[in-house]
Motif scaffolding. Structure first.
Motif, mmCIF file in Angstrom:
data_model
loop_
_atom_site.group_PDB
_atom_site.id
_atom_site.type_symbol
_atom_site.label_atom_id
_atom_site.label_comp_id
_atom_site.label_asym_id
_atom_site.label_seq_id
_atom_site.Cartn_x
_atom_site.Cartn_y
_atom_site.Cartn_z
ATOM 1 N N GLY A 1 -6.702 -5.329 37.775
ATOM 2 C CA GLY A 1 -7.649 -4.471 38.463
ATOM 3 C C GLY A 1 -8.462 -5.317 39.538
ATOM 4 N N THR A 2 -8.516 -6.534 39.035
ATOM 5 C CA THR A 2 -10.050 -7.239 39.578
ATOM 6 C C THR A 2 -9.035 -7.660 40.867
ATOM 7 N N PRO A 3 -8.382 -7.526 41.425
ATOM 8 C CA PRO A 3 -7.719 -7.773 42.810
ATOM 9 C C PRO A 3 -8.488 -6.783 43.867
ATOM 10 N N THR A 4 -8.261 -5.725 43.047
ATOM 11 C CA THR A 4 -8.450 -4.528 43.857
ATOM 12 C C THR A 4 -9.022 -4.121 43.829
ATOM 13 N N ILE A 5 -10.549 -4.475 43.312
ATOM 14 C CA ILE A 5 -11.881 -4.132 43.246
ATOM 15 C C ILE A 5 -12.323 -5.436 44.576
ATOM 16 N N LEU A 6 -11.763 -6.084 44.245
ATOM 17 C CA LEU A 6 -11.381 -7.303 45.520
ATOM 18 C C LEU A 6 -11.462 -7.195 46.628
ATOM 19 N N PHE B 1 -20.857 -1.439 46.439
ATOM 20 C CA PHE B 1 -21.535 -3.306 45.414
ATOM 21 C C PHE B 1 -21.610 -2.137 44.064
ATOM 22 N N ILE B 2 -22.552 -1.535 44.449
ATOM 23 C CA ILE B 2 -22.508 -1.308 42.568
ATOM 24 C C ILE B 2 -21.583 -1.058 41.474
ATOM 25 N N ASN B 3 -20.554 0.013 42.508
ATOM 26 C CA ASN B 3 -19.776 0.036 41.919
ATOM 27 C C ASN B 3 -18.182 -0.907 41.277
ATOM 28 N N ALA B 4 -18.401 -1.931 42.395
ATOM 29 C CA ALA B 4 -17.848 -3.067 42.356
ATOM 30 C C ALA B 4 -18.019 -3.962 40.631
ATOM 31 N N PHE B 5 -19.414 -3.832 40.177
ATOM 32 C CA PHE B 5 -19.784 -4.199 39.223
ATOM 33 C C PHE B 5 -19.926 -3.511 37.903
ATOM 34 N N LEU B 6 -19.807 -2.124 38.289
ATOM 35 C CA LEU B 6 -19.356 -1.310 36.906
ATOM 36 C C LEU B 6 -17.772 -1.958 36.715
ATOM 37 N N LEU B 7 -17.252 -1.888 37.848
ATOM 38 C CA LEU B 7 -16.166 -2.042 37.091
ATOM 39 C C LEU B 7 -15.514 -3.101 36.873
ATOM 40 N N ILE B 8 -16.203 -4.339 37.352
ATOM 41 C CA ILE B 8 -16.088 -5.846 36.604
ATOM 42 C C ILE B 8 -16.553 -5.995 35.174
ATOM 43 N N ASP B 9 -17.659 -5.118 35.372
ATOM 44 C CA ASP B 9 -18.424 -4.663 33.599
ATOM 45 C C ASP B 9 -16.944 -4.320 32.792
ATOM 46 N N THR C 1 -6.703 1.524 33.595
ATOM 47 C CA THR C 1 -7.402 0.969 32.098
ATOM 48 C C THR C 1 -7.758 0.174 32.225
ATOM 49 N N ALA C 2 -9.537 0.184 31.720
ATOM 50 C CA ALA C 2 -9.796 -1.008 31.327
ATOM 51 C C ALA C 2 -9.410 -2.106 30.890
ATOM 52 N N ALA C 3 -9.843 -3.587 30.715
ATOM 53 C CA ALA C 3 -8.885 -4.023 29.942
ATOM 54 C C ALA C 3 -9.381 -4.411 28.026
ATOM 55 N N THR C 4 -8.661 -4.287 27.886
ATOM 56 C CA THR C 4 -8.905 -4.307 25.873
ATOM 57 C C THR C 4 -8.642 -6.091 25.436
ATOM 58 N N GLY C 5 -9.285 -6.140 24.423
ATOM 59 C CA GLY C 5 -9.123 -7.052 24.204
ATOM 60 C C GLY C 5 -10.580 -8.101 23.797
#
Length: 445
Positions: A233-238, A337-345, A410-414
Motif C-alpha cells: 500500500g505504501t507505493p500507492t500512497i506515494l 496530505f492529511i489522508n496520506a498521513f492517516l493511511l501511513i498511520d 487492508t491495513a498492515a498486520t503485525g
C-alpha cells in the motif's frame, strides 16, 4: 487509571476540535508551525545573501543542492530515529545542525568562497533532526480516537500549508529591513532557538517513541534497504504525492519565468500563492466535514480532485486561467496530505513509522526538483506551450492512477500500536505510557 482508549471509536467532531486547544497538542502544533516557517525562510534568505556576494549562478547551485539533499535524505534521517532511538538521535542531530548553521552564517557574514559554504549547507541539511516526521508518527499516541486523530492531522497539515504562505512574506520583510546577509543570520538564529524548544518538547512528550515487536523475525535484505517502501500500500500512497511534486516544482519555475516574459510582475505573488491558499481553505473544509467514506476511497477521490483541474493546464496561457486552475487544484492539496498521513498511520509498522512519514514530504520534493529542472530548461527557450503540456501529462498520469488503483485495501498486520498515554500524561506529565496491548491489526479502513 481509566481503560485504554482505542482508535476504533468514532468520537465526536466537537470534542476532537477542542482537543487541539489542549496540551500537549496546542504547544506541539505551535512549535511545529514556527519551526516549519523559519525553516522555509532559510533557503530564501540564503539564496539572496549568496547572490549578493557570489552571483546567482553559484547561489542557485547551493540552493538547488540544499533542496535535493533535503528530499533524498529525509527518509534516511527518519530511519536513523527508527533504528537507534528518537531521543538520542534527535539530540545529536539537533546539536550538529546548530553548529553547522552557525558556520554557514559565518560564511555568509564574512563572504567565504561559495564552495566552502556549499558543503556546510549540505552537512547542516543532512544532520537536521526530522522532528516533523517524529511528531506525525506520535499523533496516534497523543489522541484517543479516530476523530481526534483526524483533527490533529488536519490542523498539522493546514498549519504547514499556512507556513508556506507566511515564509515568503517573513523573508521579504526581513530582507527589506535587515538586508540579505543579516536576514539569513537572524533566520538561522531563530531556527536554532525554535529547534531547541522543539527538541525539549519532543523529549518531554516522547515523540517518535515506538515499540517494535521484539519477537519479530529479522527483515529480509530488500526490507532493510527499502524500509517502509516494501509495506503493501505504501507505493500507492506515494504515487499521488509524486504527481503533486511535479506540479509544485514545475509551476514554481514556470510562474516567475512566464510572468516576467509577459511583463505581468503583479501576477507573480498571487500565482505562487494560489496552490497554498487553496490548500489552507481545503484543509479547513476537510477537517470540518464528516466524510464517511473509507480512507482509500477518499484518497482516490482527492487525487482526482487535484489532478483533473491540472489536466487543463495546457490551456492556461491566460494568467487568470492559470491562477484559477492552481487555486482549484490547491483545494485538494492539504486534504491529500492529511489522508496520506492517516493511511501511513494505518499501514506502517512501528519499526519504520518515522521513516514512512518522512517519505510523504520527500516524495513531493524529489519529483519537484526533477520537474523544476525540466521546466526551467523549457522556460529558458520560451517553450511555454511545451512546459504546460508536460505538466498536463504528469497530471493525466496521476488521474489515470486514481482510476486504476483499487479503492479498498487492508491495513498492515503485525504492528504493535503503542497504548494511548494516560490522561495525566496528556496534560503535561512525562511518565511513560503503560505496556502495549496484544498485537492487533489496525481496524480502520
Amino acid at each position: 487509571m481509566t481503560a485504554p482508549a482505542t482508535h476504533s471509536r468514532p468520537g465526536k467532531p466537537a470534542s476532537a476540535l477542542r482537543h487541539l486547544a489542549r496540551p500537549p497538542v496546542r504547544g506541539l502544533l505551535t512549535l511545529a508551525l514556527l519551526a516549519r516557517t523559519t525553516a522555509a525562510v532559510l533557503p530564501i534568505t540564503l539564496l539572496l545573501a549568496l547572490a549578493q556576494s557570489h552571483g546567482y549562478t553559484h547561489a542557485a547551485l547551493v540552493s538547488g543542492s540544499y533542496t535535493l539533499v533535503l528530499a533524498f535524505c529525509a527518509p534516511l534521517r527518519g530511519r536513523l530515529l527508527d533504528r537507534y532511538g528518537a531521543h538520542r538521535m534527535l539530540t545529536l542531530m539537533g546539536t550538529a545542525t546548530a553548529v553547522l548553521l552557525g558556520l554557514v552564517a559565518c560564511s555568509v557574514e564574512f563572504s567565504w568562497p561559495w564552495w566552502t559554504t556549499l558543503p556546510l549547507v549540505i552537512a547542516a541539511t543532512l544532520s537536521s533532526p526530522p522532528l516533523n516526521a517524529a511528531l506525525r508518527s506520535s499523533w496516534r499516541r497523543l489522541t484517543a480516537d479516530d476523530a481526534q486523530l483526524k483533527a490533529v492531522h488536519s490542523a498539522d497539515s493546514v498549519l504547514e500549508e499556512a507556513g508556506f504562505v507566511l515564509a515568503p512574506l517573513t523573508a521579504g520583510a526581513a530582507i527589506t529591513l535587515l538586508g540579505p546577509r543579516h536576514a539569513y543570520e537572524t533566520a538561522a538564529a531563530a531556527f536554532i532557538t525554535i529547534t531547541a524548544l522543539y527538541l525539549a518538547a519532543a523529549r518531554r512528550h516522547h515523540l517518535g517513541t515506538t515499540r517494535p515487536d521484539p519477537a519479530a523475525t529479522p527483515p529480509r535484505r530488500a526490507r532493510r534497504w527499502l524500509g517502509p517502501l516494501t509495506t503493501p500500500g505504501t507505493p500507492t500512497i506515494l504515487l499521488p504525492l509524486l504527481v503533486m511534486g511535479c506540479i509544485f516544482g514545475g509551476t514554481g519555475v514556470l510562474v516567475p519565468a512566464y510572468t516576467q516574459n509577459q511583463h505581468a510582475t503583479p501576477w507573480l505573488g498571487p500565482l505562487l500563492a494560489a496552490i497554498s491558499t487553496g490548500g489552507v481553505i481545503g484543509g479547513i473544509l476537510y477537517a470540518t466535514i464528516d466524510w464517511k467514506a473509507g480512507l482509500w476511497r477518499k484518497y482516490q477521490l482527492l487525487t482526482l480532485g487535484f489532478t483533473l483541474p491540472t489536466t487543463l493546464l495546457f490551456l492556461a496561457r491566460p494568467l487568470w486561467l492559470l491562477a484559477t486552475l492552481l487555486l482549484v487544484a490547491g483545494l485538494f492539496v492539504t486534504p491529500l496530505f492529511i489522508n496520506a498521513f492517516l493511511l501511513i498511520d494505518a499501514t506502517a509498522n512501528d519499526d519504520t513509522r518515522i521513516e514512512a512519514n518522512a517519505w510523504v514530504g520527500a516524495s513531493t520534493d524529489i519529483t519537484g526538483g526533477i520537474m523544476a529542472v525540466t521546466i526551467g530548461a523549457l522556460a529558458q527557450h520560451h517553450r511555454w506551450d511545451t512546459a504546460l503540456i508536460t505538466l498536463t501529462i504528469c497530471a493525466t498520469i496521476g488521474a489515470a492512477s486514481a482510476f486504476l488503483a483499487p479503492a479498498h485495501r487492508t491495513a498492515a498486520t503485525g504492528a504493535i500500536p503503542p497504548a494511548p498515554i494516560p490522561p495525566q500524561a496528556r496534560t503535561g506529565h512525562t511518565q511513560a505510557p503503560s505496556a502495549p496491548p496484544a498485537t492487533v491489526a489496525d481496524p480502520r479502513p
